[in-house]
Design an enzyme around this catalytic site. Structure first.
Site, short mmCIF file in Angstrom:
data_model
loop_
_atom_site.label_atom_id
_atom_site.label_comp_id
_atom_site.label_asym_id
_atom_site.label_seq_id
_atom_site.Cartn_x
_atom_site.Cartn_y
_atom_site.Cartn_z
N CYS A 1 -13.67 -1.75 17.42
CA CYS A 1 -11.91 -1.79 17.26
C CYS A 1 -11.62 -0.34 15.79
O CYS A 1 -10.91 0.24 16.40
CB CYS A 1 -11.47 -3.13 16.68
SG CYS A 1 -11.56 -4.09 17.38
N ARG B 1 3.28 -11.53 -5.97
CA ARG B 1 3.60 -10.46 -7.08
C ARG B 1 3.60 -10.98 -8.74
O ARG B 1 4.13 -12.26 -8.24
CB ARG B 1 5.31 -10.11 -7.20
CG ARG B 1 4.75 -9.51 -5.81
CD ARG B 1 6.74 -9.17 -5.29
NE ARG B 1 7.20 -8.63 -4.00
CZ ARG B 1 7.27 -8.99 -2.88
NH1 ARG B 1 7.27 -10.80 -3.14
NH2 ARG B 1 7.73 -8.53 -1.15
N HIS C 1 4.19 5.07 -4.94
CA HIS C 1 5.47 4.83 -5.23
C HIS C 1 5.69 6.16 -5.76
O HIS C 1 5.13 6.33 -5.96
CB HIS C 1 6.17 3.89 -5.50
CG HIS C 1 6.46 2.66 -5.23
ND1 HIS C 1 7.18 2.81 -3.95
CD2 HIS C 1 5.48 1.82 -5.15
CE1 HIS C 1 7.10 1.44 -3.10
NE2 HIS C 1 5.54 0.61 -4.15
N LYS D 1 13.52 -5.12 -2.96
CA LYS D 1 13.13 -4.43 -2.47
C LYS D 1 13.76 -4.12 -0.89
O LYS D 1 13.39 -3.51 -0.24
CB LYS D 1 12.73 -3.41 -2.96
CG LYS D 1 11.55 -2.39 -3.79
CD LYS D 1 10.43 -2.26 -3.94
CE LYS D 1 9.96 -1.66 -5.15
NZ LYS D 1 10.18 -0.91 -6.07
N ILE E 1 2.66 -6.93 -13.69
CA ILE E 1 2.93 -6.01 -13.19
C ILE E 1 3.24 -5.82 -12.15
O ILE E 1 2.38 -6.55 -11.20
CB ILE E 1 1.32 -5.29 -13.16
CG1 ILE E 1 0.24 -4.95 -14.76
CG2 ILE E 1 1.27 -3.70 -13.09
CD1 ILE E 1 1.95 -4.07 -16.19
N ALA F 1 0.61 -1.86 -0.06
CA ALA F 1 0.29 -0.12 -0.29
C ALA F 1 1.20 1.11 -0.17
O ALA F 1 0.11 2.11 0.50
CB ALA F 1 -1.19 0.03 1.64
C1 LIG Z 1 3.42 -8.08 -1.04
C2 LIG Z 1 3.15 -7.40 -2.40
C3 LIG Z 1 3.57 -5.58 -1.88
C4 LIG Z 1 3.31 -5.12 -2.93
N1 LIG Z 1 3.54 -3.59 -2.48
C5 LIG Z 1 3.05 -2.98 -3.48
C6 LIG Z 1 3.13 -0.95 -3.20
O1 LIG Z 1 3.45 -0.69 -2.05
N2 LIG Z 1 2.43 -0.15 -4.46
C7 LIG Z 1 2.17 -0.72 -5.56
O2 LIG Z 1 2.26 -0.33 -6.60
N3 LIG Z 1 2.28 -1.77 -5.69
C8 LIG Z 1 2.58 -3.10 -4.69
N4 LIG Z 1 2.61 -3.93 -5.14
C9 LIG Z 1 1.90 -4.66 -6.56
C10 LIG Z 1 0.33 -5.02 -6.65
O3 LIG Z 1 -0.52 -4.89 -5.30
C11 LIG Z 1 0.42 -5.27 -7.52
O4 LIG Z 1 1.20 -4.72 -8.89
C12 LIG Z 1 -1.48 -4.88 -8.43
O5 LIG Z 1 -1.93 -4.67 -7.85
C13 LIG Z 1 -1.73 -5.72 -9.47
O6 LIG Z 1 -2.67 -5.50 -9.63
P1 LIG Z 1 -3.32 -6.76 -11.13
O7 LIG Z 1 -4.70 -6.02 -10.93
O8 LIG Z 1 -2.34 -6.44 -12.39
O9 LIG Z 1 -3.70 -7.68 -10.31
P2 LIG Z 1 -4.72 -8.31 -9.70
O10 LIG Z 1 -5.24 -8.13 -8.58
O11 LIG Z 1 -4.21 -9.68 -9.10
O12 LIG Z 1 -6.21 -7.99 -10.54
C14 LIG Z 1 -6.06 -9.46 -11.38
C15 LIG Z 1 -7.57 -10.42 -11.22
O13 LIG Z 1 -7.64 -11.07 -12.48
C16 LIG Z 1 -8.55 -11.62 -12.24
N5 LIG Z 1 -8.52 -12.73 -13.27
C17 LIG Z 1 -7.21 -13.61 -13.52
N6 LIG Z 1 -7.56 -15.31 -14.69
C18 LIG Z 1 -8.42 -14.82 -14.64
C19 LIG Z 1 -9.52 -14.89 -15.82
N7 LIG Z 1 -9.26 -16.00 -16.37
N8 LIG Z 1 -10.54 -14.66 -15.91
C20 LIG Z 1 -11.34 -13.70 -15.10
N9 LIG Z 1 -11.00 -12.92 -14.45
C21 LIG Z 1 -9.52 -13.27 -14.12
C22 LIG Z 1 -8.12 -12.39 -10.80
O14 LIG Z 1 -9.26 -12.52 -10.29
C23 LIG Z 1 -7.94 -10.94 -10.17
O15 LIG Z 1 -9.12 -10.20 -9.50
C24 LIG Z 1 2.41 -4.98 -4.43
C25 LIG Z 1 2.26 -6.71 -4.55
C26 LIG Z 1 2.82 -7.09 -3.98
C27 LIG Z 1 2.54 -8.99 -3.94
#
Ligand SMILES: Cc1cc2nc3c(=O)[nH]c(=O)nc-3n(C[C@H](O)[C@H](O)[C@H](O)COP(=O)(O)OP(=O)(O)OC[C@H]3O[C@@H](n4cnc5c(N)ncnc54)[C@H](O)[C@@H]3O)c2cc1C
Length: 467
Positions: free
Chosen positions: A414, A323, A62, A262, A347, A59
């Site tokens: 809480c 990730r 950056h 990091k 991503i 969260a």
């Molecule tokens: C530990 C950790 C710390 C992080 N810290 C930061 C931070 O501090 N700041 C920052 O900017 N970023 C941070 N990130 C990165 C950030 O969280 C991700 O880059 C971001 O959430 C990715 O988003 P997304 O929408 O690509 O993926 P997701 O949130 O995974 O969304 C993908 C979606 O696609 C859906 N999906 C998958 N396959 C299918 C399918 N076949 N059909 C339909 N739906 C499907 C899934 O259900 C999911 O909801 C961090 C990540 C992690 C793991």
């Protein structure tokens, strides 16, 4: 306004289907909603938006100071951070600009700080400053002994990741995007200029396809005949400390980064807690979001050095996120104009920050595939309920409570969540379909008792609403 979670999907082809309603897919859908002539579907496997990696990260908004200069990620993080800060102010997403300190614990790390400042400059971030130990300990009196100095990055901020995804999705839906939940895409095929997406609810058709499927973006990509990257889930486990710990730390405390990543940080959250984490574990299983004894032990060891007093504080919760690592040092965003298809893969650890800039980039790529976006009209602003501890909560606003006493009736003590906020969330444009979804919209059951006190009352309100 259409949100569906059952029944057959519309048979008329959409102009664009976005697969994946994480922070990235929701940002893209919202961006496409700036073009009201487009019919857009946002297709999500799970029963809510933001249920994947987007709900379980660190969260941090950056600045991009430490990105690889010249990379696509560096540009999108830089632009996305500015855009998201402005959007958060407009839409009520809590953000606190607490700044970060990269703490040097030995001479070698100390020698790295000027190089990191220079790298920040190449990423167009010029506000860093190297601090000596006296300055550092004045800023962070509870820091463990032995720190030699730090790089101060004042622009690093903390943000609510749940509200961000929900704000994008809400704005998209209110502007005409169809959100189809519980619709996992099991196969994608392209013929005669139309994509056919198979789901258990039947097929969905679209002329253009955006793959924002996060950890599963590689699988969907292969369905369409591409073999550009493989996602290796990299687990990050985190520990959430109780609100009493919040007074121990003022900044985001980062280690000096190494080739391995990091590293482990200590950071306040906008909900008033303190995070310790994340680990970085490469795994095979894309569902392995468990916390492990070994991972938590390793975090505690590192936490002991950074902020020893933190270990005396109670732990409220633990969680882990995955990730979408790909073995590449940059995002894997690619347009395939012949297929009317854009992949948004890899991503990894900055997607929350970069989300709005990724959305603009993807929209431009879609236009490059020949999609006529039509006229541009920004969607009406949304105002999200404030979940931030640094901002007045509804029960603290006497005028609001006088006008509607439900905001003065606390259900979750809480987190100080009122009955009025729960009622509003249940009646919202994208209502929660689970108690966990209600938690991400209100903070209910996420406090130190984890629902022990209010669980039954919250469940009753939720179940009453589902009837
Ligand atoms: C530990 C950790 C710390 C992080 N810290 C930061 C931070 O501090 N700041 C920052 O900017 N970023 C941070 N990130 C990165 C950030 O969280 C991700 O880059 C971001 O959430 C990715 O988003 P997304 O929408 O690509 O993926 P997701 O949130 O995974 O969304 C993908 C979606 O696609 C859906 N999906 C998958 N396959 C299918 C399918 N076949 N059909 C339909 N739906 C499907 C899934 O259900 C999911 O909801 C961090 C990540 C992690 C793991």
């Amino acid at each position: 306004m259409t949100v569906t979670a059952s029944g057959p999907l519309p048979s008329r082809p959409y102009d664009v289907a976005v697969v994946g309603a994480g922070v990235v897919g929701c940002a893209i859908a919202r961006r496409l909603a700036h073009h009201p002539a487009l019919r857009v579907a946002l297709v999500e496997a799970q029963d809510d938006v933001g249920q994947g990696t987007s709900k379980a990260n660190t969260a941090i908004l950056h600045t991009g100071f430490d990105a690889v200069p010249g990379s696509l990620e560096a540009r999108l993080v830089r632009e996305g951070a500015r855009e998201l800060a402005a959007y958060a102010a407009e839409s009520g997403i809590p953000v606190e600009r607490v700044g970060a300190l990269l703490v040097a614990w030995d001479e070698e790390q100390l020698a790295t700080l000027p190089r990191l400042a220079e790298k920040a400059g190449r990423n167009e971030y010029h506000d860093t400053r190297v601090l000596g130990p006296a300055d550092l300990y004045a800023r962070e009196p509870h820091l463990g002994p032995g720190a030699l100095g730090a790089l101060h990055v004042p622009g690093e901020s903390i943000i609510c990741p749940w509200t961000t995804t929900l704000a994008y999705a809400t704005q998209a839906v209110l502007s005409g995007v169809d959100l189809h939940l519980d619709s996992p895409v099991t196969h994608a095929g392209h013929a005669d200029g139309v994509h056919r997406l198979n789901t258990p609810r039947g097929p969905l058709y679209a002329r253009r396809l955006v793959n924002a499927a996060g950890l599963h973006a590689d699988t969907l990509d292969r369905s369409l005949g591409h073999d550009d990257f493989t996602v290796t889930p990299r687990r990050g486990q985190l520990v959430v400390h109780d609100k009493f710990a919040r007074a121990l730390v003022r900044h985001i405390l980062l280690p000096v980064p190494t080739a391995l990543g990091k590293g482990v940080l200590v950071a306040p959250t906008v909900h008033g807690n303190v995070l310790l984490g994340p680990t970085a574990e490469d795994l095979d299983d894309k569902r392995a979001t468990d916390s492990t004894a070994e991972g938590l032990r390793a975090l505690r060891e590192q936490g002991r050095r950074i902020l020893p007093a933190l270990l005396e504080e109670e732990v409220t919760a633990v969680y882990a996120g995955l990730r979408a690592a790909t073995g590449h040092d940059d995002y894997r965003i690619a347009a395939h104009p012949d297929q009317g298809y854009v992949t948004v893969g890899g991503i990894r650890s900055t997607g929350l920050t970069a989300s709005l800039a990724i959305a603009a980039h993807v929209t431009a790529l879609l236009a490059g595939t020949g999609l006529d976006l039509g006229p541009h009209r920004p969607p009406a602003p949304v105002r999200m309920p404030s979940l931030g501890e640094a901002f007045p909560r509804p029960h603290q606003r006497p005028g609001l409570v006088a006008a509607d006493p439900e905001y003065g009736t606390l259900v979750c003590h809480c987190e100080r969540v009122s009955r009025g906020e729960i009622r509003d969330a249940l009646a919202g444009p994208i209502p929660p379909r689970s108690l966990d979804g209600l938690r991400r919209r209100t903070r209910v059951r996420s406090g130190r008792c984890q629902g022990f006190y209010c669980g039954a009352a919250v469940r009753e309100l939720f179940e009453e609403d589902q009837k």
